[in-house]
Structure formats: C-alpha cells, structure tokens
Design an enzyme around this catalytic site. Structure first.
Site, mmCIF file in Angstrom:
data_model
loop_
_atom_site.group_PDB
_atom_site.id
_atom_site.type_symbol
_atom_site.label_atom_id
_atom_site.label_comp_id
_atom_site.label_asym_id
_atom_site.label_seq_id
_atom_site.Cartn_x
_atom_site.Cartn_y
_atom_site.Cartn_z
ATOM 1 C CB CYS A 1 -22.861 24.816 13.139
ATOM 2 S SG CYS A 1 -22.521 25.401 11.460
ATOM 3 C CE LYS B 1 -17.377 23.916 7.959
ATOM 4 N NZ LYS B 1 -18.681 23.255 8.134
ATOM 5 C CE1 TYR C 1 -21.494 19.201 -3.168
ATOM 6 C CE2 TYR C 1 -19.473 20.510 -3.093
ATOM 7 C CZ TYR C 1 -20.620 20.045 -2.482
ATOM 8 O OH TYR C 1 -20.894 20.408 -1.193
ATOM 9 C CE LYS D 1 -16.682 22.306 4.511
ATOM 10 N NZ LYS D 1 -17.870 21.859 5.184
ATOM 11 C CB CYS E 1 -23.622 20.210 10.765
ATOM 12 S SG CYS E 1 -23.247 21.896 11.304
ATOM 13 C CB CYS F 1 -25.906 24.935 9.901
ATOM 14 S SG CYS F 1 -25.137 23.943 8.616
ATOM 15 C CD GLU G 1 -9.785 24.022 16.482
ATOM 16 O OE1 GLU G 1 -10.403 22.988 16.767
ATOM 17 O OE2 GLU G 1 -10.119 25.154 16.884
#
Ligand code: PBG
Length: 313
Positions: A116, A185, A303, A238, A106, A108, A223
């Site tokens: 982005c 996303k 995470y 996501k 990406c 961004c 998509e």
C-alpha cells in the site's frame, strides 16, 4: 407491531456499493470467489451506477485495476488514471446525482509489489516506508477529488496520511471534500477475495507492519483519535462482522459519522454457504447487515448493496 418496536433499521440509502473499474470496453469479468461481483470497464460500470441510483442506494466506492503497475504506483495519481476517468464518466450521468461517489485512496492496486506504500529493499529485508508513501497518497487524494470524487477514503493505513491529505486537498481548492478515514483497519484474512478482485496481493511479506493487529481494541481507539486529530471527517471500520465489538466501542466513544465495511471475505463465505444450500440467502444477508448497524455503524459498504436494496424496497 414488530415493526413499530424495532430498534434498528436498514435502508438502501445507508448502503455503499463497491465497484472495480478496469480498462477496455464491454468488459464484465466475474470474480471467481465473489459471485455477482465483477471487474467492469467504465461503460459497463455506468450500467451498475444507473441500477444503484434506481434502487436508492446511498453511494459507490471506487477501486481501480490499471493495466500496468510500477514501483511508484503512478497509476493511482495520474490525471488520466482509471478511477479518475471513471469519476468523470460517472459524474456525467444525470440519473446518478443521488449517489455519493467515494474514491478509495491506496497504492496497492497500482504498485508492482502490491504493497500500500513505497517499499525500500535491502537484500532479503524490505520495509514499507511511511513518509514517502504519505506524500504520494496525498497526491492521489487531490487527484481523485479534482476528477470529481465527493469523498476520498484512505485505506492504506500509513501514519499521518489524513493530515497530509487535508493539506493537499485544500491546496487544490478542494476544501469541501471530506475525508472518510479507514481509521481502524485490521490486518485480516477476510481481504483475500478482494486481492483477487483488485489483483493487489503483496508479492512478498504481508501488511502487518501497517495494518492493525486483530487482537487490539484499545489500539484501534488510539488510531481513530489520531485520525480525528488530523482532520478526518468520517470513520470507516473494517472488517465488520469479526469486529462488531470494535465498531460498538468506537460508536460509544466518538461522535463522527461512522461506516463499516463488510469486506470481501465476509461476502464470499456467506455465498459459499448459499451455494451449498446451508444458509437461507435473503435472511442471512439481512441479518449480517443488521448486526453491523446494531453495532453502531451509520452506513455499510457491502457487496450485497444491490441485493439488499431489492429486498428492502
Ligand atoms: C486497499 C484495500 C483493501 C480492501 C479495501 N481497500 C485490501 C487490503 O488492504 O488488502 C479490502 C476490501 C475487501 O476485502 O472487500 N488497501
């Protein structure tokens, strides 16, 4: 008996741990809204990599935080960019051979405006330009594969990027590098803490012109179809927990390997409750991950990867 009849299993090898690489040495800067998650200089990141391998975690997802940003996001595709250097260092760690190293693609984190893709400005109006962005994203994917990424994962949500990346990878001799497409996303409030971590909040406007409307499940399926037609090898959904129905629908319709990303905000809100003693950390963490697997994800970017791997043993 419960374990004999359990329908869904969680194992460390199905978890991917994100790392945020920054410049310098000896840097380990905790992200305020994400307890236990750090911006790491490459030498510090190597320690995490070794720990992840020892825990049997499946892989890593790399993000870069460059010292300087510009309008063109040059740092994303520089051969000595922060992630490119990180990839070479990680790939040189012998004990890390078991880890699949995925590079997020990406712009961004590298653009001064935080979008982005490329921005065209006209007075108060601005537009994120799809096609010029795709060219730079394809260049970024090839550069990351050359530096050693096992998989490239475009998260920008421009149209046509998967096809362009396939061509760029093939032309660089990286025919064997798969594309894990963030095919569905959503424009989500749950990315808030990540934007602190990666210093990538848009300076103006928002990401709704390229990320999806959270109300639309059928559009998400379109998509995904498009990305598969363009050559995506795997899918990444996501966020995860607020979109479990979308993950389930994608699992029912498509046979590609599919992961889901338990994003920063999902992690932060659980931690906020842990800090107040409102939720039992271990049980809530495992239950959240199990829900994502049960919805149909083969693997989870989270995470919590290290914490969960410790519990799962
Ligand atoms: C880059 C990117 C984002 C995330 C992954 N890749 C941020 C965004 O789209 O704003 C979010 C990950 C997270 O919240 O943990 N485009």
């Amino acid at each position: 008996m419960r374990s004999l009849v359990r329908e869904t299993h969680l194992q460390p090898s199905a978890l991917i741990y994100p790392l945020f690489l920054c410049e310098g040495t000896g840097v380990r800067r905790e992200i305020t809204s994400m307890p236990g998650v750090f911006n790491l200089s490459i030498d510090e990141a190597i320690k995490e990599v070794e720990a992840c391998a020892a825990l049997g975690i499946g892989g890593l997802l790399l993000f870069g935080i460059p010292d300087t940003k510009d309008e063109l996001g040059t740092g994303a595709y520089a051969s000595d960019g922060i992630v490119q250097r990180g990839l070479r260092a990680i790939k040189a760690v012998r004990s890390a051979e078991s880890l699949v190293v995925i590079a997020d693609v990406c712009l961004c984190e590298y653009t001064s405006h935080g979008h982005c893709g490329m921005v065209q400005r006209d007075g108060d109006h601005f537009q994120v330009e799809n096609d010029s962005s795709v060219a730079l994203l394809a260049k970024t994917a090839a550069s990351l594969a050359e530096a050693g990424a096992d998989i490239v994962a475009p998260s920008d949500m421009m149209d046509g990027r998967v096809a362009a990346m396939r061509v760029a990878l093939d032309e660089t001799g990286k025919q064997n590098t798969p594309i894990l497409s963030y095919a569905s996303k959503f424009a989500s409030a749950f990315y808030g803490p990540f934007r602190d971590a990666a210093d990538s909040a848009p300076q103006f406007g928002d990401r709704r012109t390229y990320q999806m409307d959270g109300a639309n499940l059928r559009e998400a399926m379109r998509e995904i179809e498009q990305d598969i037609a363009e050559g995506a090898d795997m899918l990444l959904m996501k966020p995860a927990m607020p979109y479990l129905d979308v993950i389930r629908e994608a699992r029912n319709r498509f046979d590609l390997p599919m992961g889901a990303y338990q994003v920063s905000g999902e992690y932060s809100m659980l931690h906020a409750a842990f800090q107040r003693g409102w939720l039992e950390p271990e049980r809530a963490m495992i239950e959240s991950l199990l829900s994502i697997r049960r919805a149909g994800a083969d693997f989870i970017v989270t995470y919590f990867a290290k914490d969960a791997a410790k519990v799962l043993g």
